[in-house]
Design a protein around this motif. Structure first.
Motif, PDB file in Angstrom:
ATOM      1  N   LEU A 113      29.897  41.183  37.364  1.00 22.37           N
ATOM      2  CA  LEU A 113      30.493  42.149  36.853  1.00 22.37           C
ATOM      3  C   LEU A 113      30.297  41.895  35.190  1.00 22.37           C
ATOM      4  O   LEU A 113      30.642  40.799  34.746  1.00 22.37           O
ATOM      5  N   ALA A 114      30.280  43.032  34.452  1.00 21.50           N
ATOM      6  CA  ALA A 114      29.991  43.160  33.131  1.00 21.50           C
ATOM      7  C   ALA A 114      31.224  42.580  32.547  1.00 21.50           C
ATOM      8  O   ALA A 114      32.577  42.990  32.587  1.00 21.50           O
ATOM      9  N   GLY A 115      31.248  41.882  31.673  1.00 23.24           N
ATOM     10  CA  GLY A 115      32.460  41.353  30.782  1.00 23.24           C
ATOM     11  C   GLY A 115      33.188  40.305  31.285  1.00 23.24           C
ATOM     12  O   GLY A 115      34.439  39.606  30.919  1.00 23.24           O
ATOM     13  N   ILE A 116      33.154  39.675  32.722  1.00 31.86           N
ATOM     14  CA  ILE A 116      33.674  38.733  33.523  1.00 31.86           C
ATOM     15  C   ILE A 116      32.821  37.894  34.140  1.00 31.86           C
ATOM     16  O   ILE A 116      32.121  37.976  35.192  1.00 31.86           O
ATOM     17  N   PRO A 117      32.206  36.821  33.126  1.00 32.03           N
ATOM     18  CA  PRO A 117      31.215  35.913  33.465  1.00 32.03           C
ATOM     19  C   PRO A 117      31.706  35.058  34.897  1.00 32.03           C
ATOM     20  O   PRO A 117      30.559  34.730  35.514  1.00 32.03           O
ATOM     21  N   ALA A 118      32.976  34.690  35.056  1.00 38.18           N
ATOM     22  CA  ALA A 118      33.296  33.888  36.068  1.00 38.18           C
ATOM     23  C   ALA A 118      33.491  34.734  37.501  1.00 38.18           C
ATOM     24  O   ALA A 118      33.966  34.111  38.468  1.00 38.18           O
ATOM     25  N   ALA A 119      33.330  35.916  37.355  1.00 38.87           N
ATOM     26  CA  ALA A 119      33.750  36.731  38.517  1.00 38.87           C
ATOM     27  C   ALA A 119      32.702  36.329  39.839  1.00 38.87           C
ATOM     28  O   ALA A 119      31.566  36.207  39.372  1.00 38.87           O
ATOM     29  N   CYS A 120      33.336  36.407  40.876  1.00 39.50           N
ATOM     30  CA  CYS A 120      32.545  36.178  42.060  1.00 39.50           C
ATOM     31  C   CYS A 120      32.823  37.141  43.043  1.00 39.50           C
ATOM     32  O   CYS A 120      34.188  37.351  43.492  1.00 39.50           O
ATOM     33  N   VAL A 121      31.637  37.812  43.792  1.00 38.79           N
ATOM     34  CA  VAL A 121      32.055  38.925  44.544  1.00 38.79           C
ATOM     35  C   VAL A 121      31.370  38.442  45.980  1.00 38.79           C
ATOM     36  O   VAL A 121      30.435  37.844  46.018  1.00 38.79           O
ATOM     37  N   SER A 122      32.318  38.515  46.810  1.00 40.95           N
ATOM     38  CA  SER A 122      31.762  38.156  48.288  1.00 40.95           C
ATOM     39  C   SER A 122      32.046  39.374  49.272  1.00 40.95           C
ATOM     40  O   SER A 122      32.764  40.102  49.150  1.00 40.95           O
ATOM     41  N   ALA A 123      31.361  39.016  50.478  1.00 40.94           N
ATOM     42  CA  ALA A 123      31.656  39.866  51.648  1.00 40.94           C
ATOM     43  C   ALA A 123      31.431  39.071  52.893  1.00 40.94           C
ATOM     44  O   ALA A 123      30.970  38.022  52.998  1.00 40.94           O
ATOM     45  N   SER A 124      32.386  39.553  53.974  1.00 42.83           N
ATOM     46  CA  SER A 124      32.353  39.019  55.196  1.00 42.83           C
ATOM     47  C   SER A 124      31.937  39.933  56.319  1.00 42.83           C
ATOM     48  O   SER A 124      32.271  41.221  56.081  1.00 42.83           O
ATOM     49  N   VAL A 125      30.988  39.715  57.127  1.00 47.45           N
ATOM     50  CA  VAL A 125      30.398  40.357  57.918  1.00 47.45           C
ATOM     51  C   VAL A 125      30.481  39.897  59.413  1.00 47.45           C
ATOM     52  O   VAL A 125      30.150  38.730  59.754  1.00 47.45           O
ATOM     53  N   GLY A 126      31.080  40.749  60.048  1.00 43.26           N
ATOM     54  CA  GLY A 126      31.374  40.355  61.652  1.00 43.26           C
ATOM     55  C   GLY A 126      30.301  41.144  62.385  1.00 43.26           C
ATOM     56  O   GLY A 126      29.798  41.928  62.247  1.00 43.26           O
ATOM     57  N   MET A 127      29.893  40.202  63.500  1.00 46.79           N
ATOM     58  CA  MET A 127      29.186  40.623  64.491  1.00 46.79           C
ATOM     59  C   MET A 127      29.454  40.812  65.962  1.00 46.79           C
ATOM     60  O   MET A 127      30.263  39.796  66.293  1.00 46.79           O
TER      61      MET A 127
END
Length: 70
Positions: A21-35
């Motif tokens: 994310l621009a301007g947020i160097p420590a931002a972490c994006v994640s996803a959980s996927v169920g099967m």
């Protein structure tokens, strides 16, 4: 089919984790996927419930892995 689906889920998670994310160097994006695997005669609601349970299981496992000191 299950192995292929798991691989697709991992690729989705990897791609989402690579998002910055621009301007947020420590931002972490994640996803959980169920099967879930469809059983002939199974209702759609049961299939989606199984996938949902797996998604939350994955999410809980990742939170445990990322706990402080882990």
């Amino acid at each position: 089919a299950a192995r292929e689906a798991a691989g697709i889920g991992e690729r989705i998670r990897d791609e989402v984790a690579a998002i910055r994310l621009a301007g947020i160097p420590a931002a972490c994006v994640s996803a959980s996927v169920g099967m879930a695997v469809h059983v002939p005669g199974e209702r759609l609601e049961a299939l989606l419930s199984a996938a949902d349970r797996d998604m939350y299981r994955q999410k809980r496992g990742r939170q445990t892995d990322q706990a402080p000191g882990a």
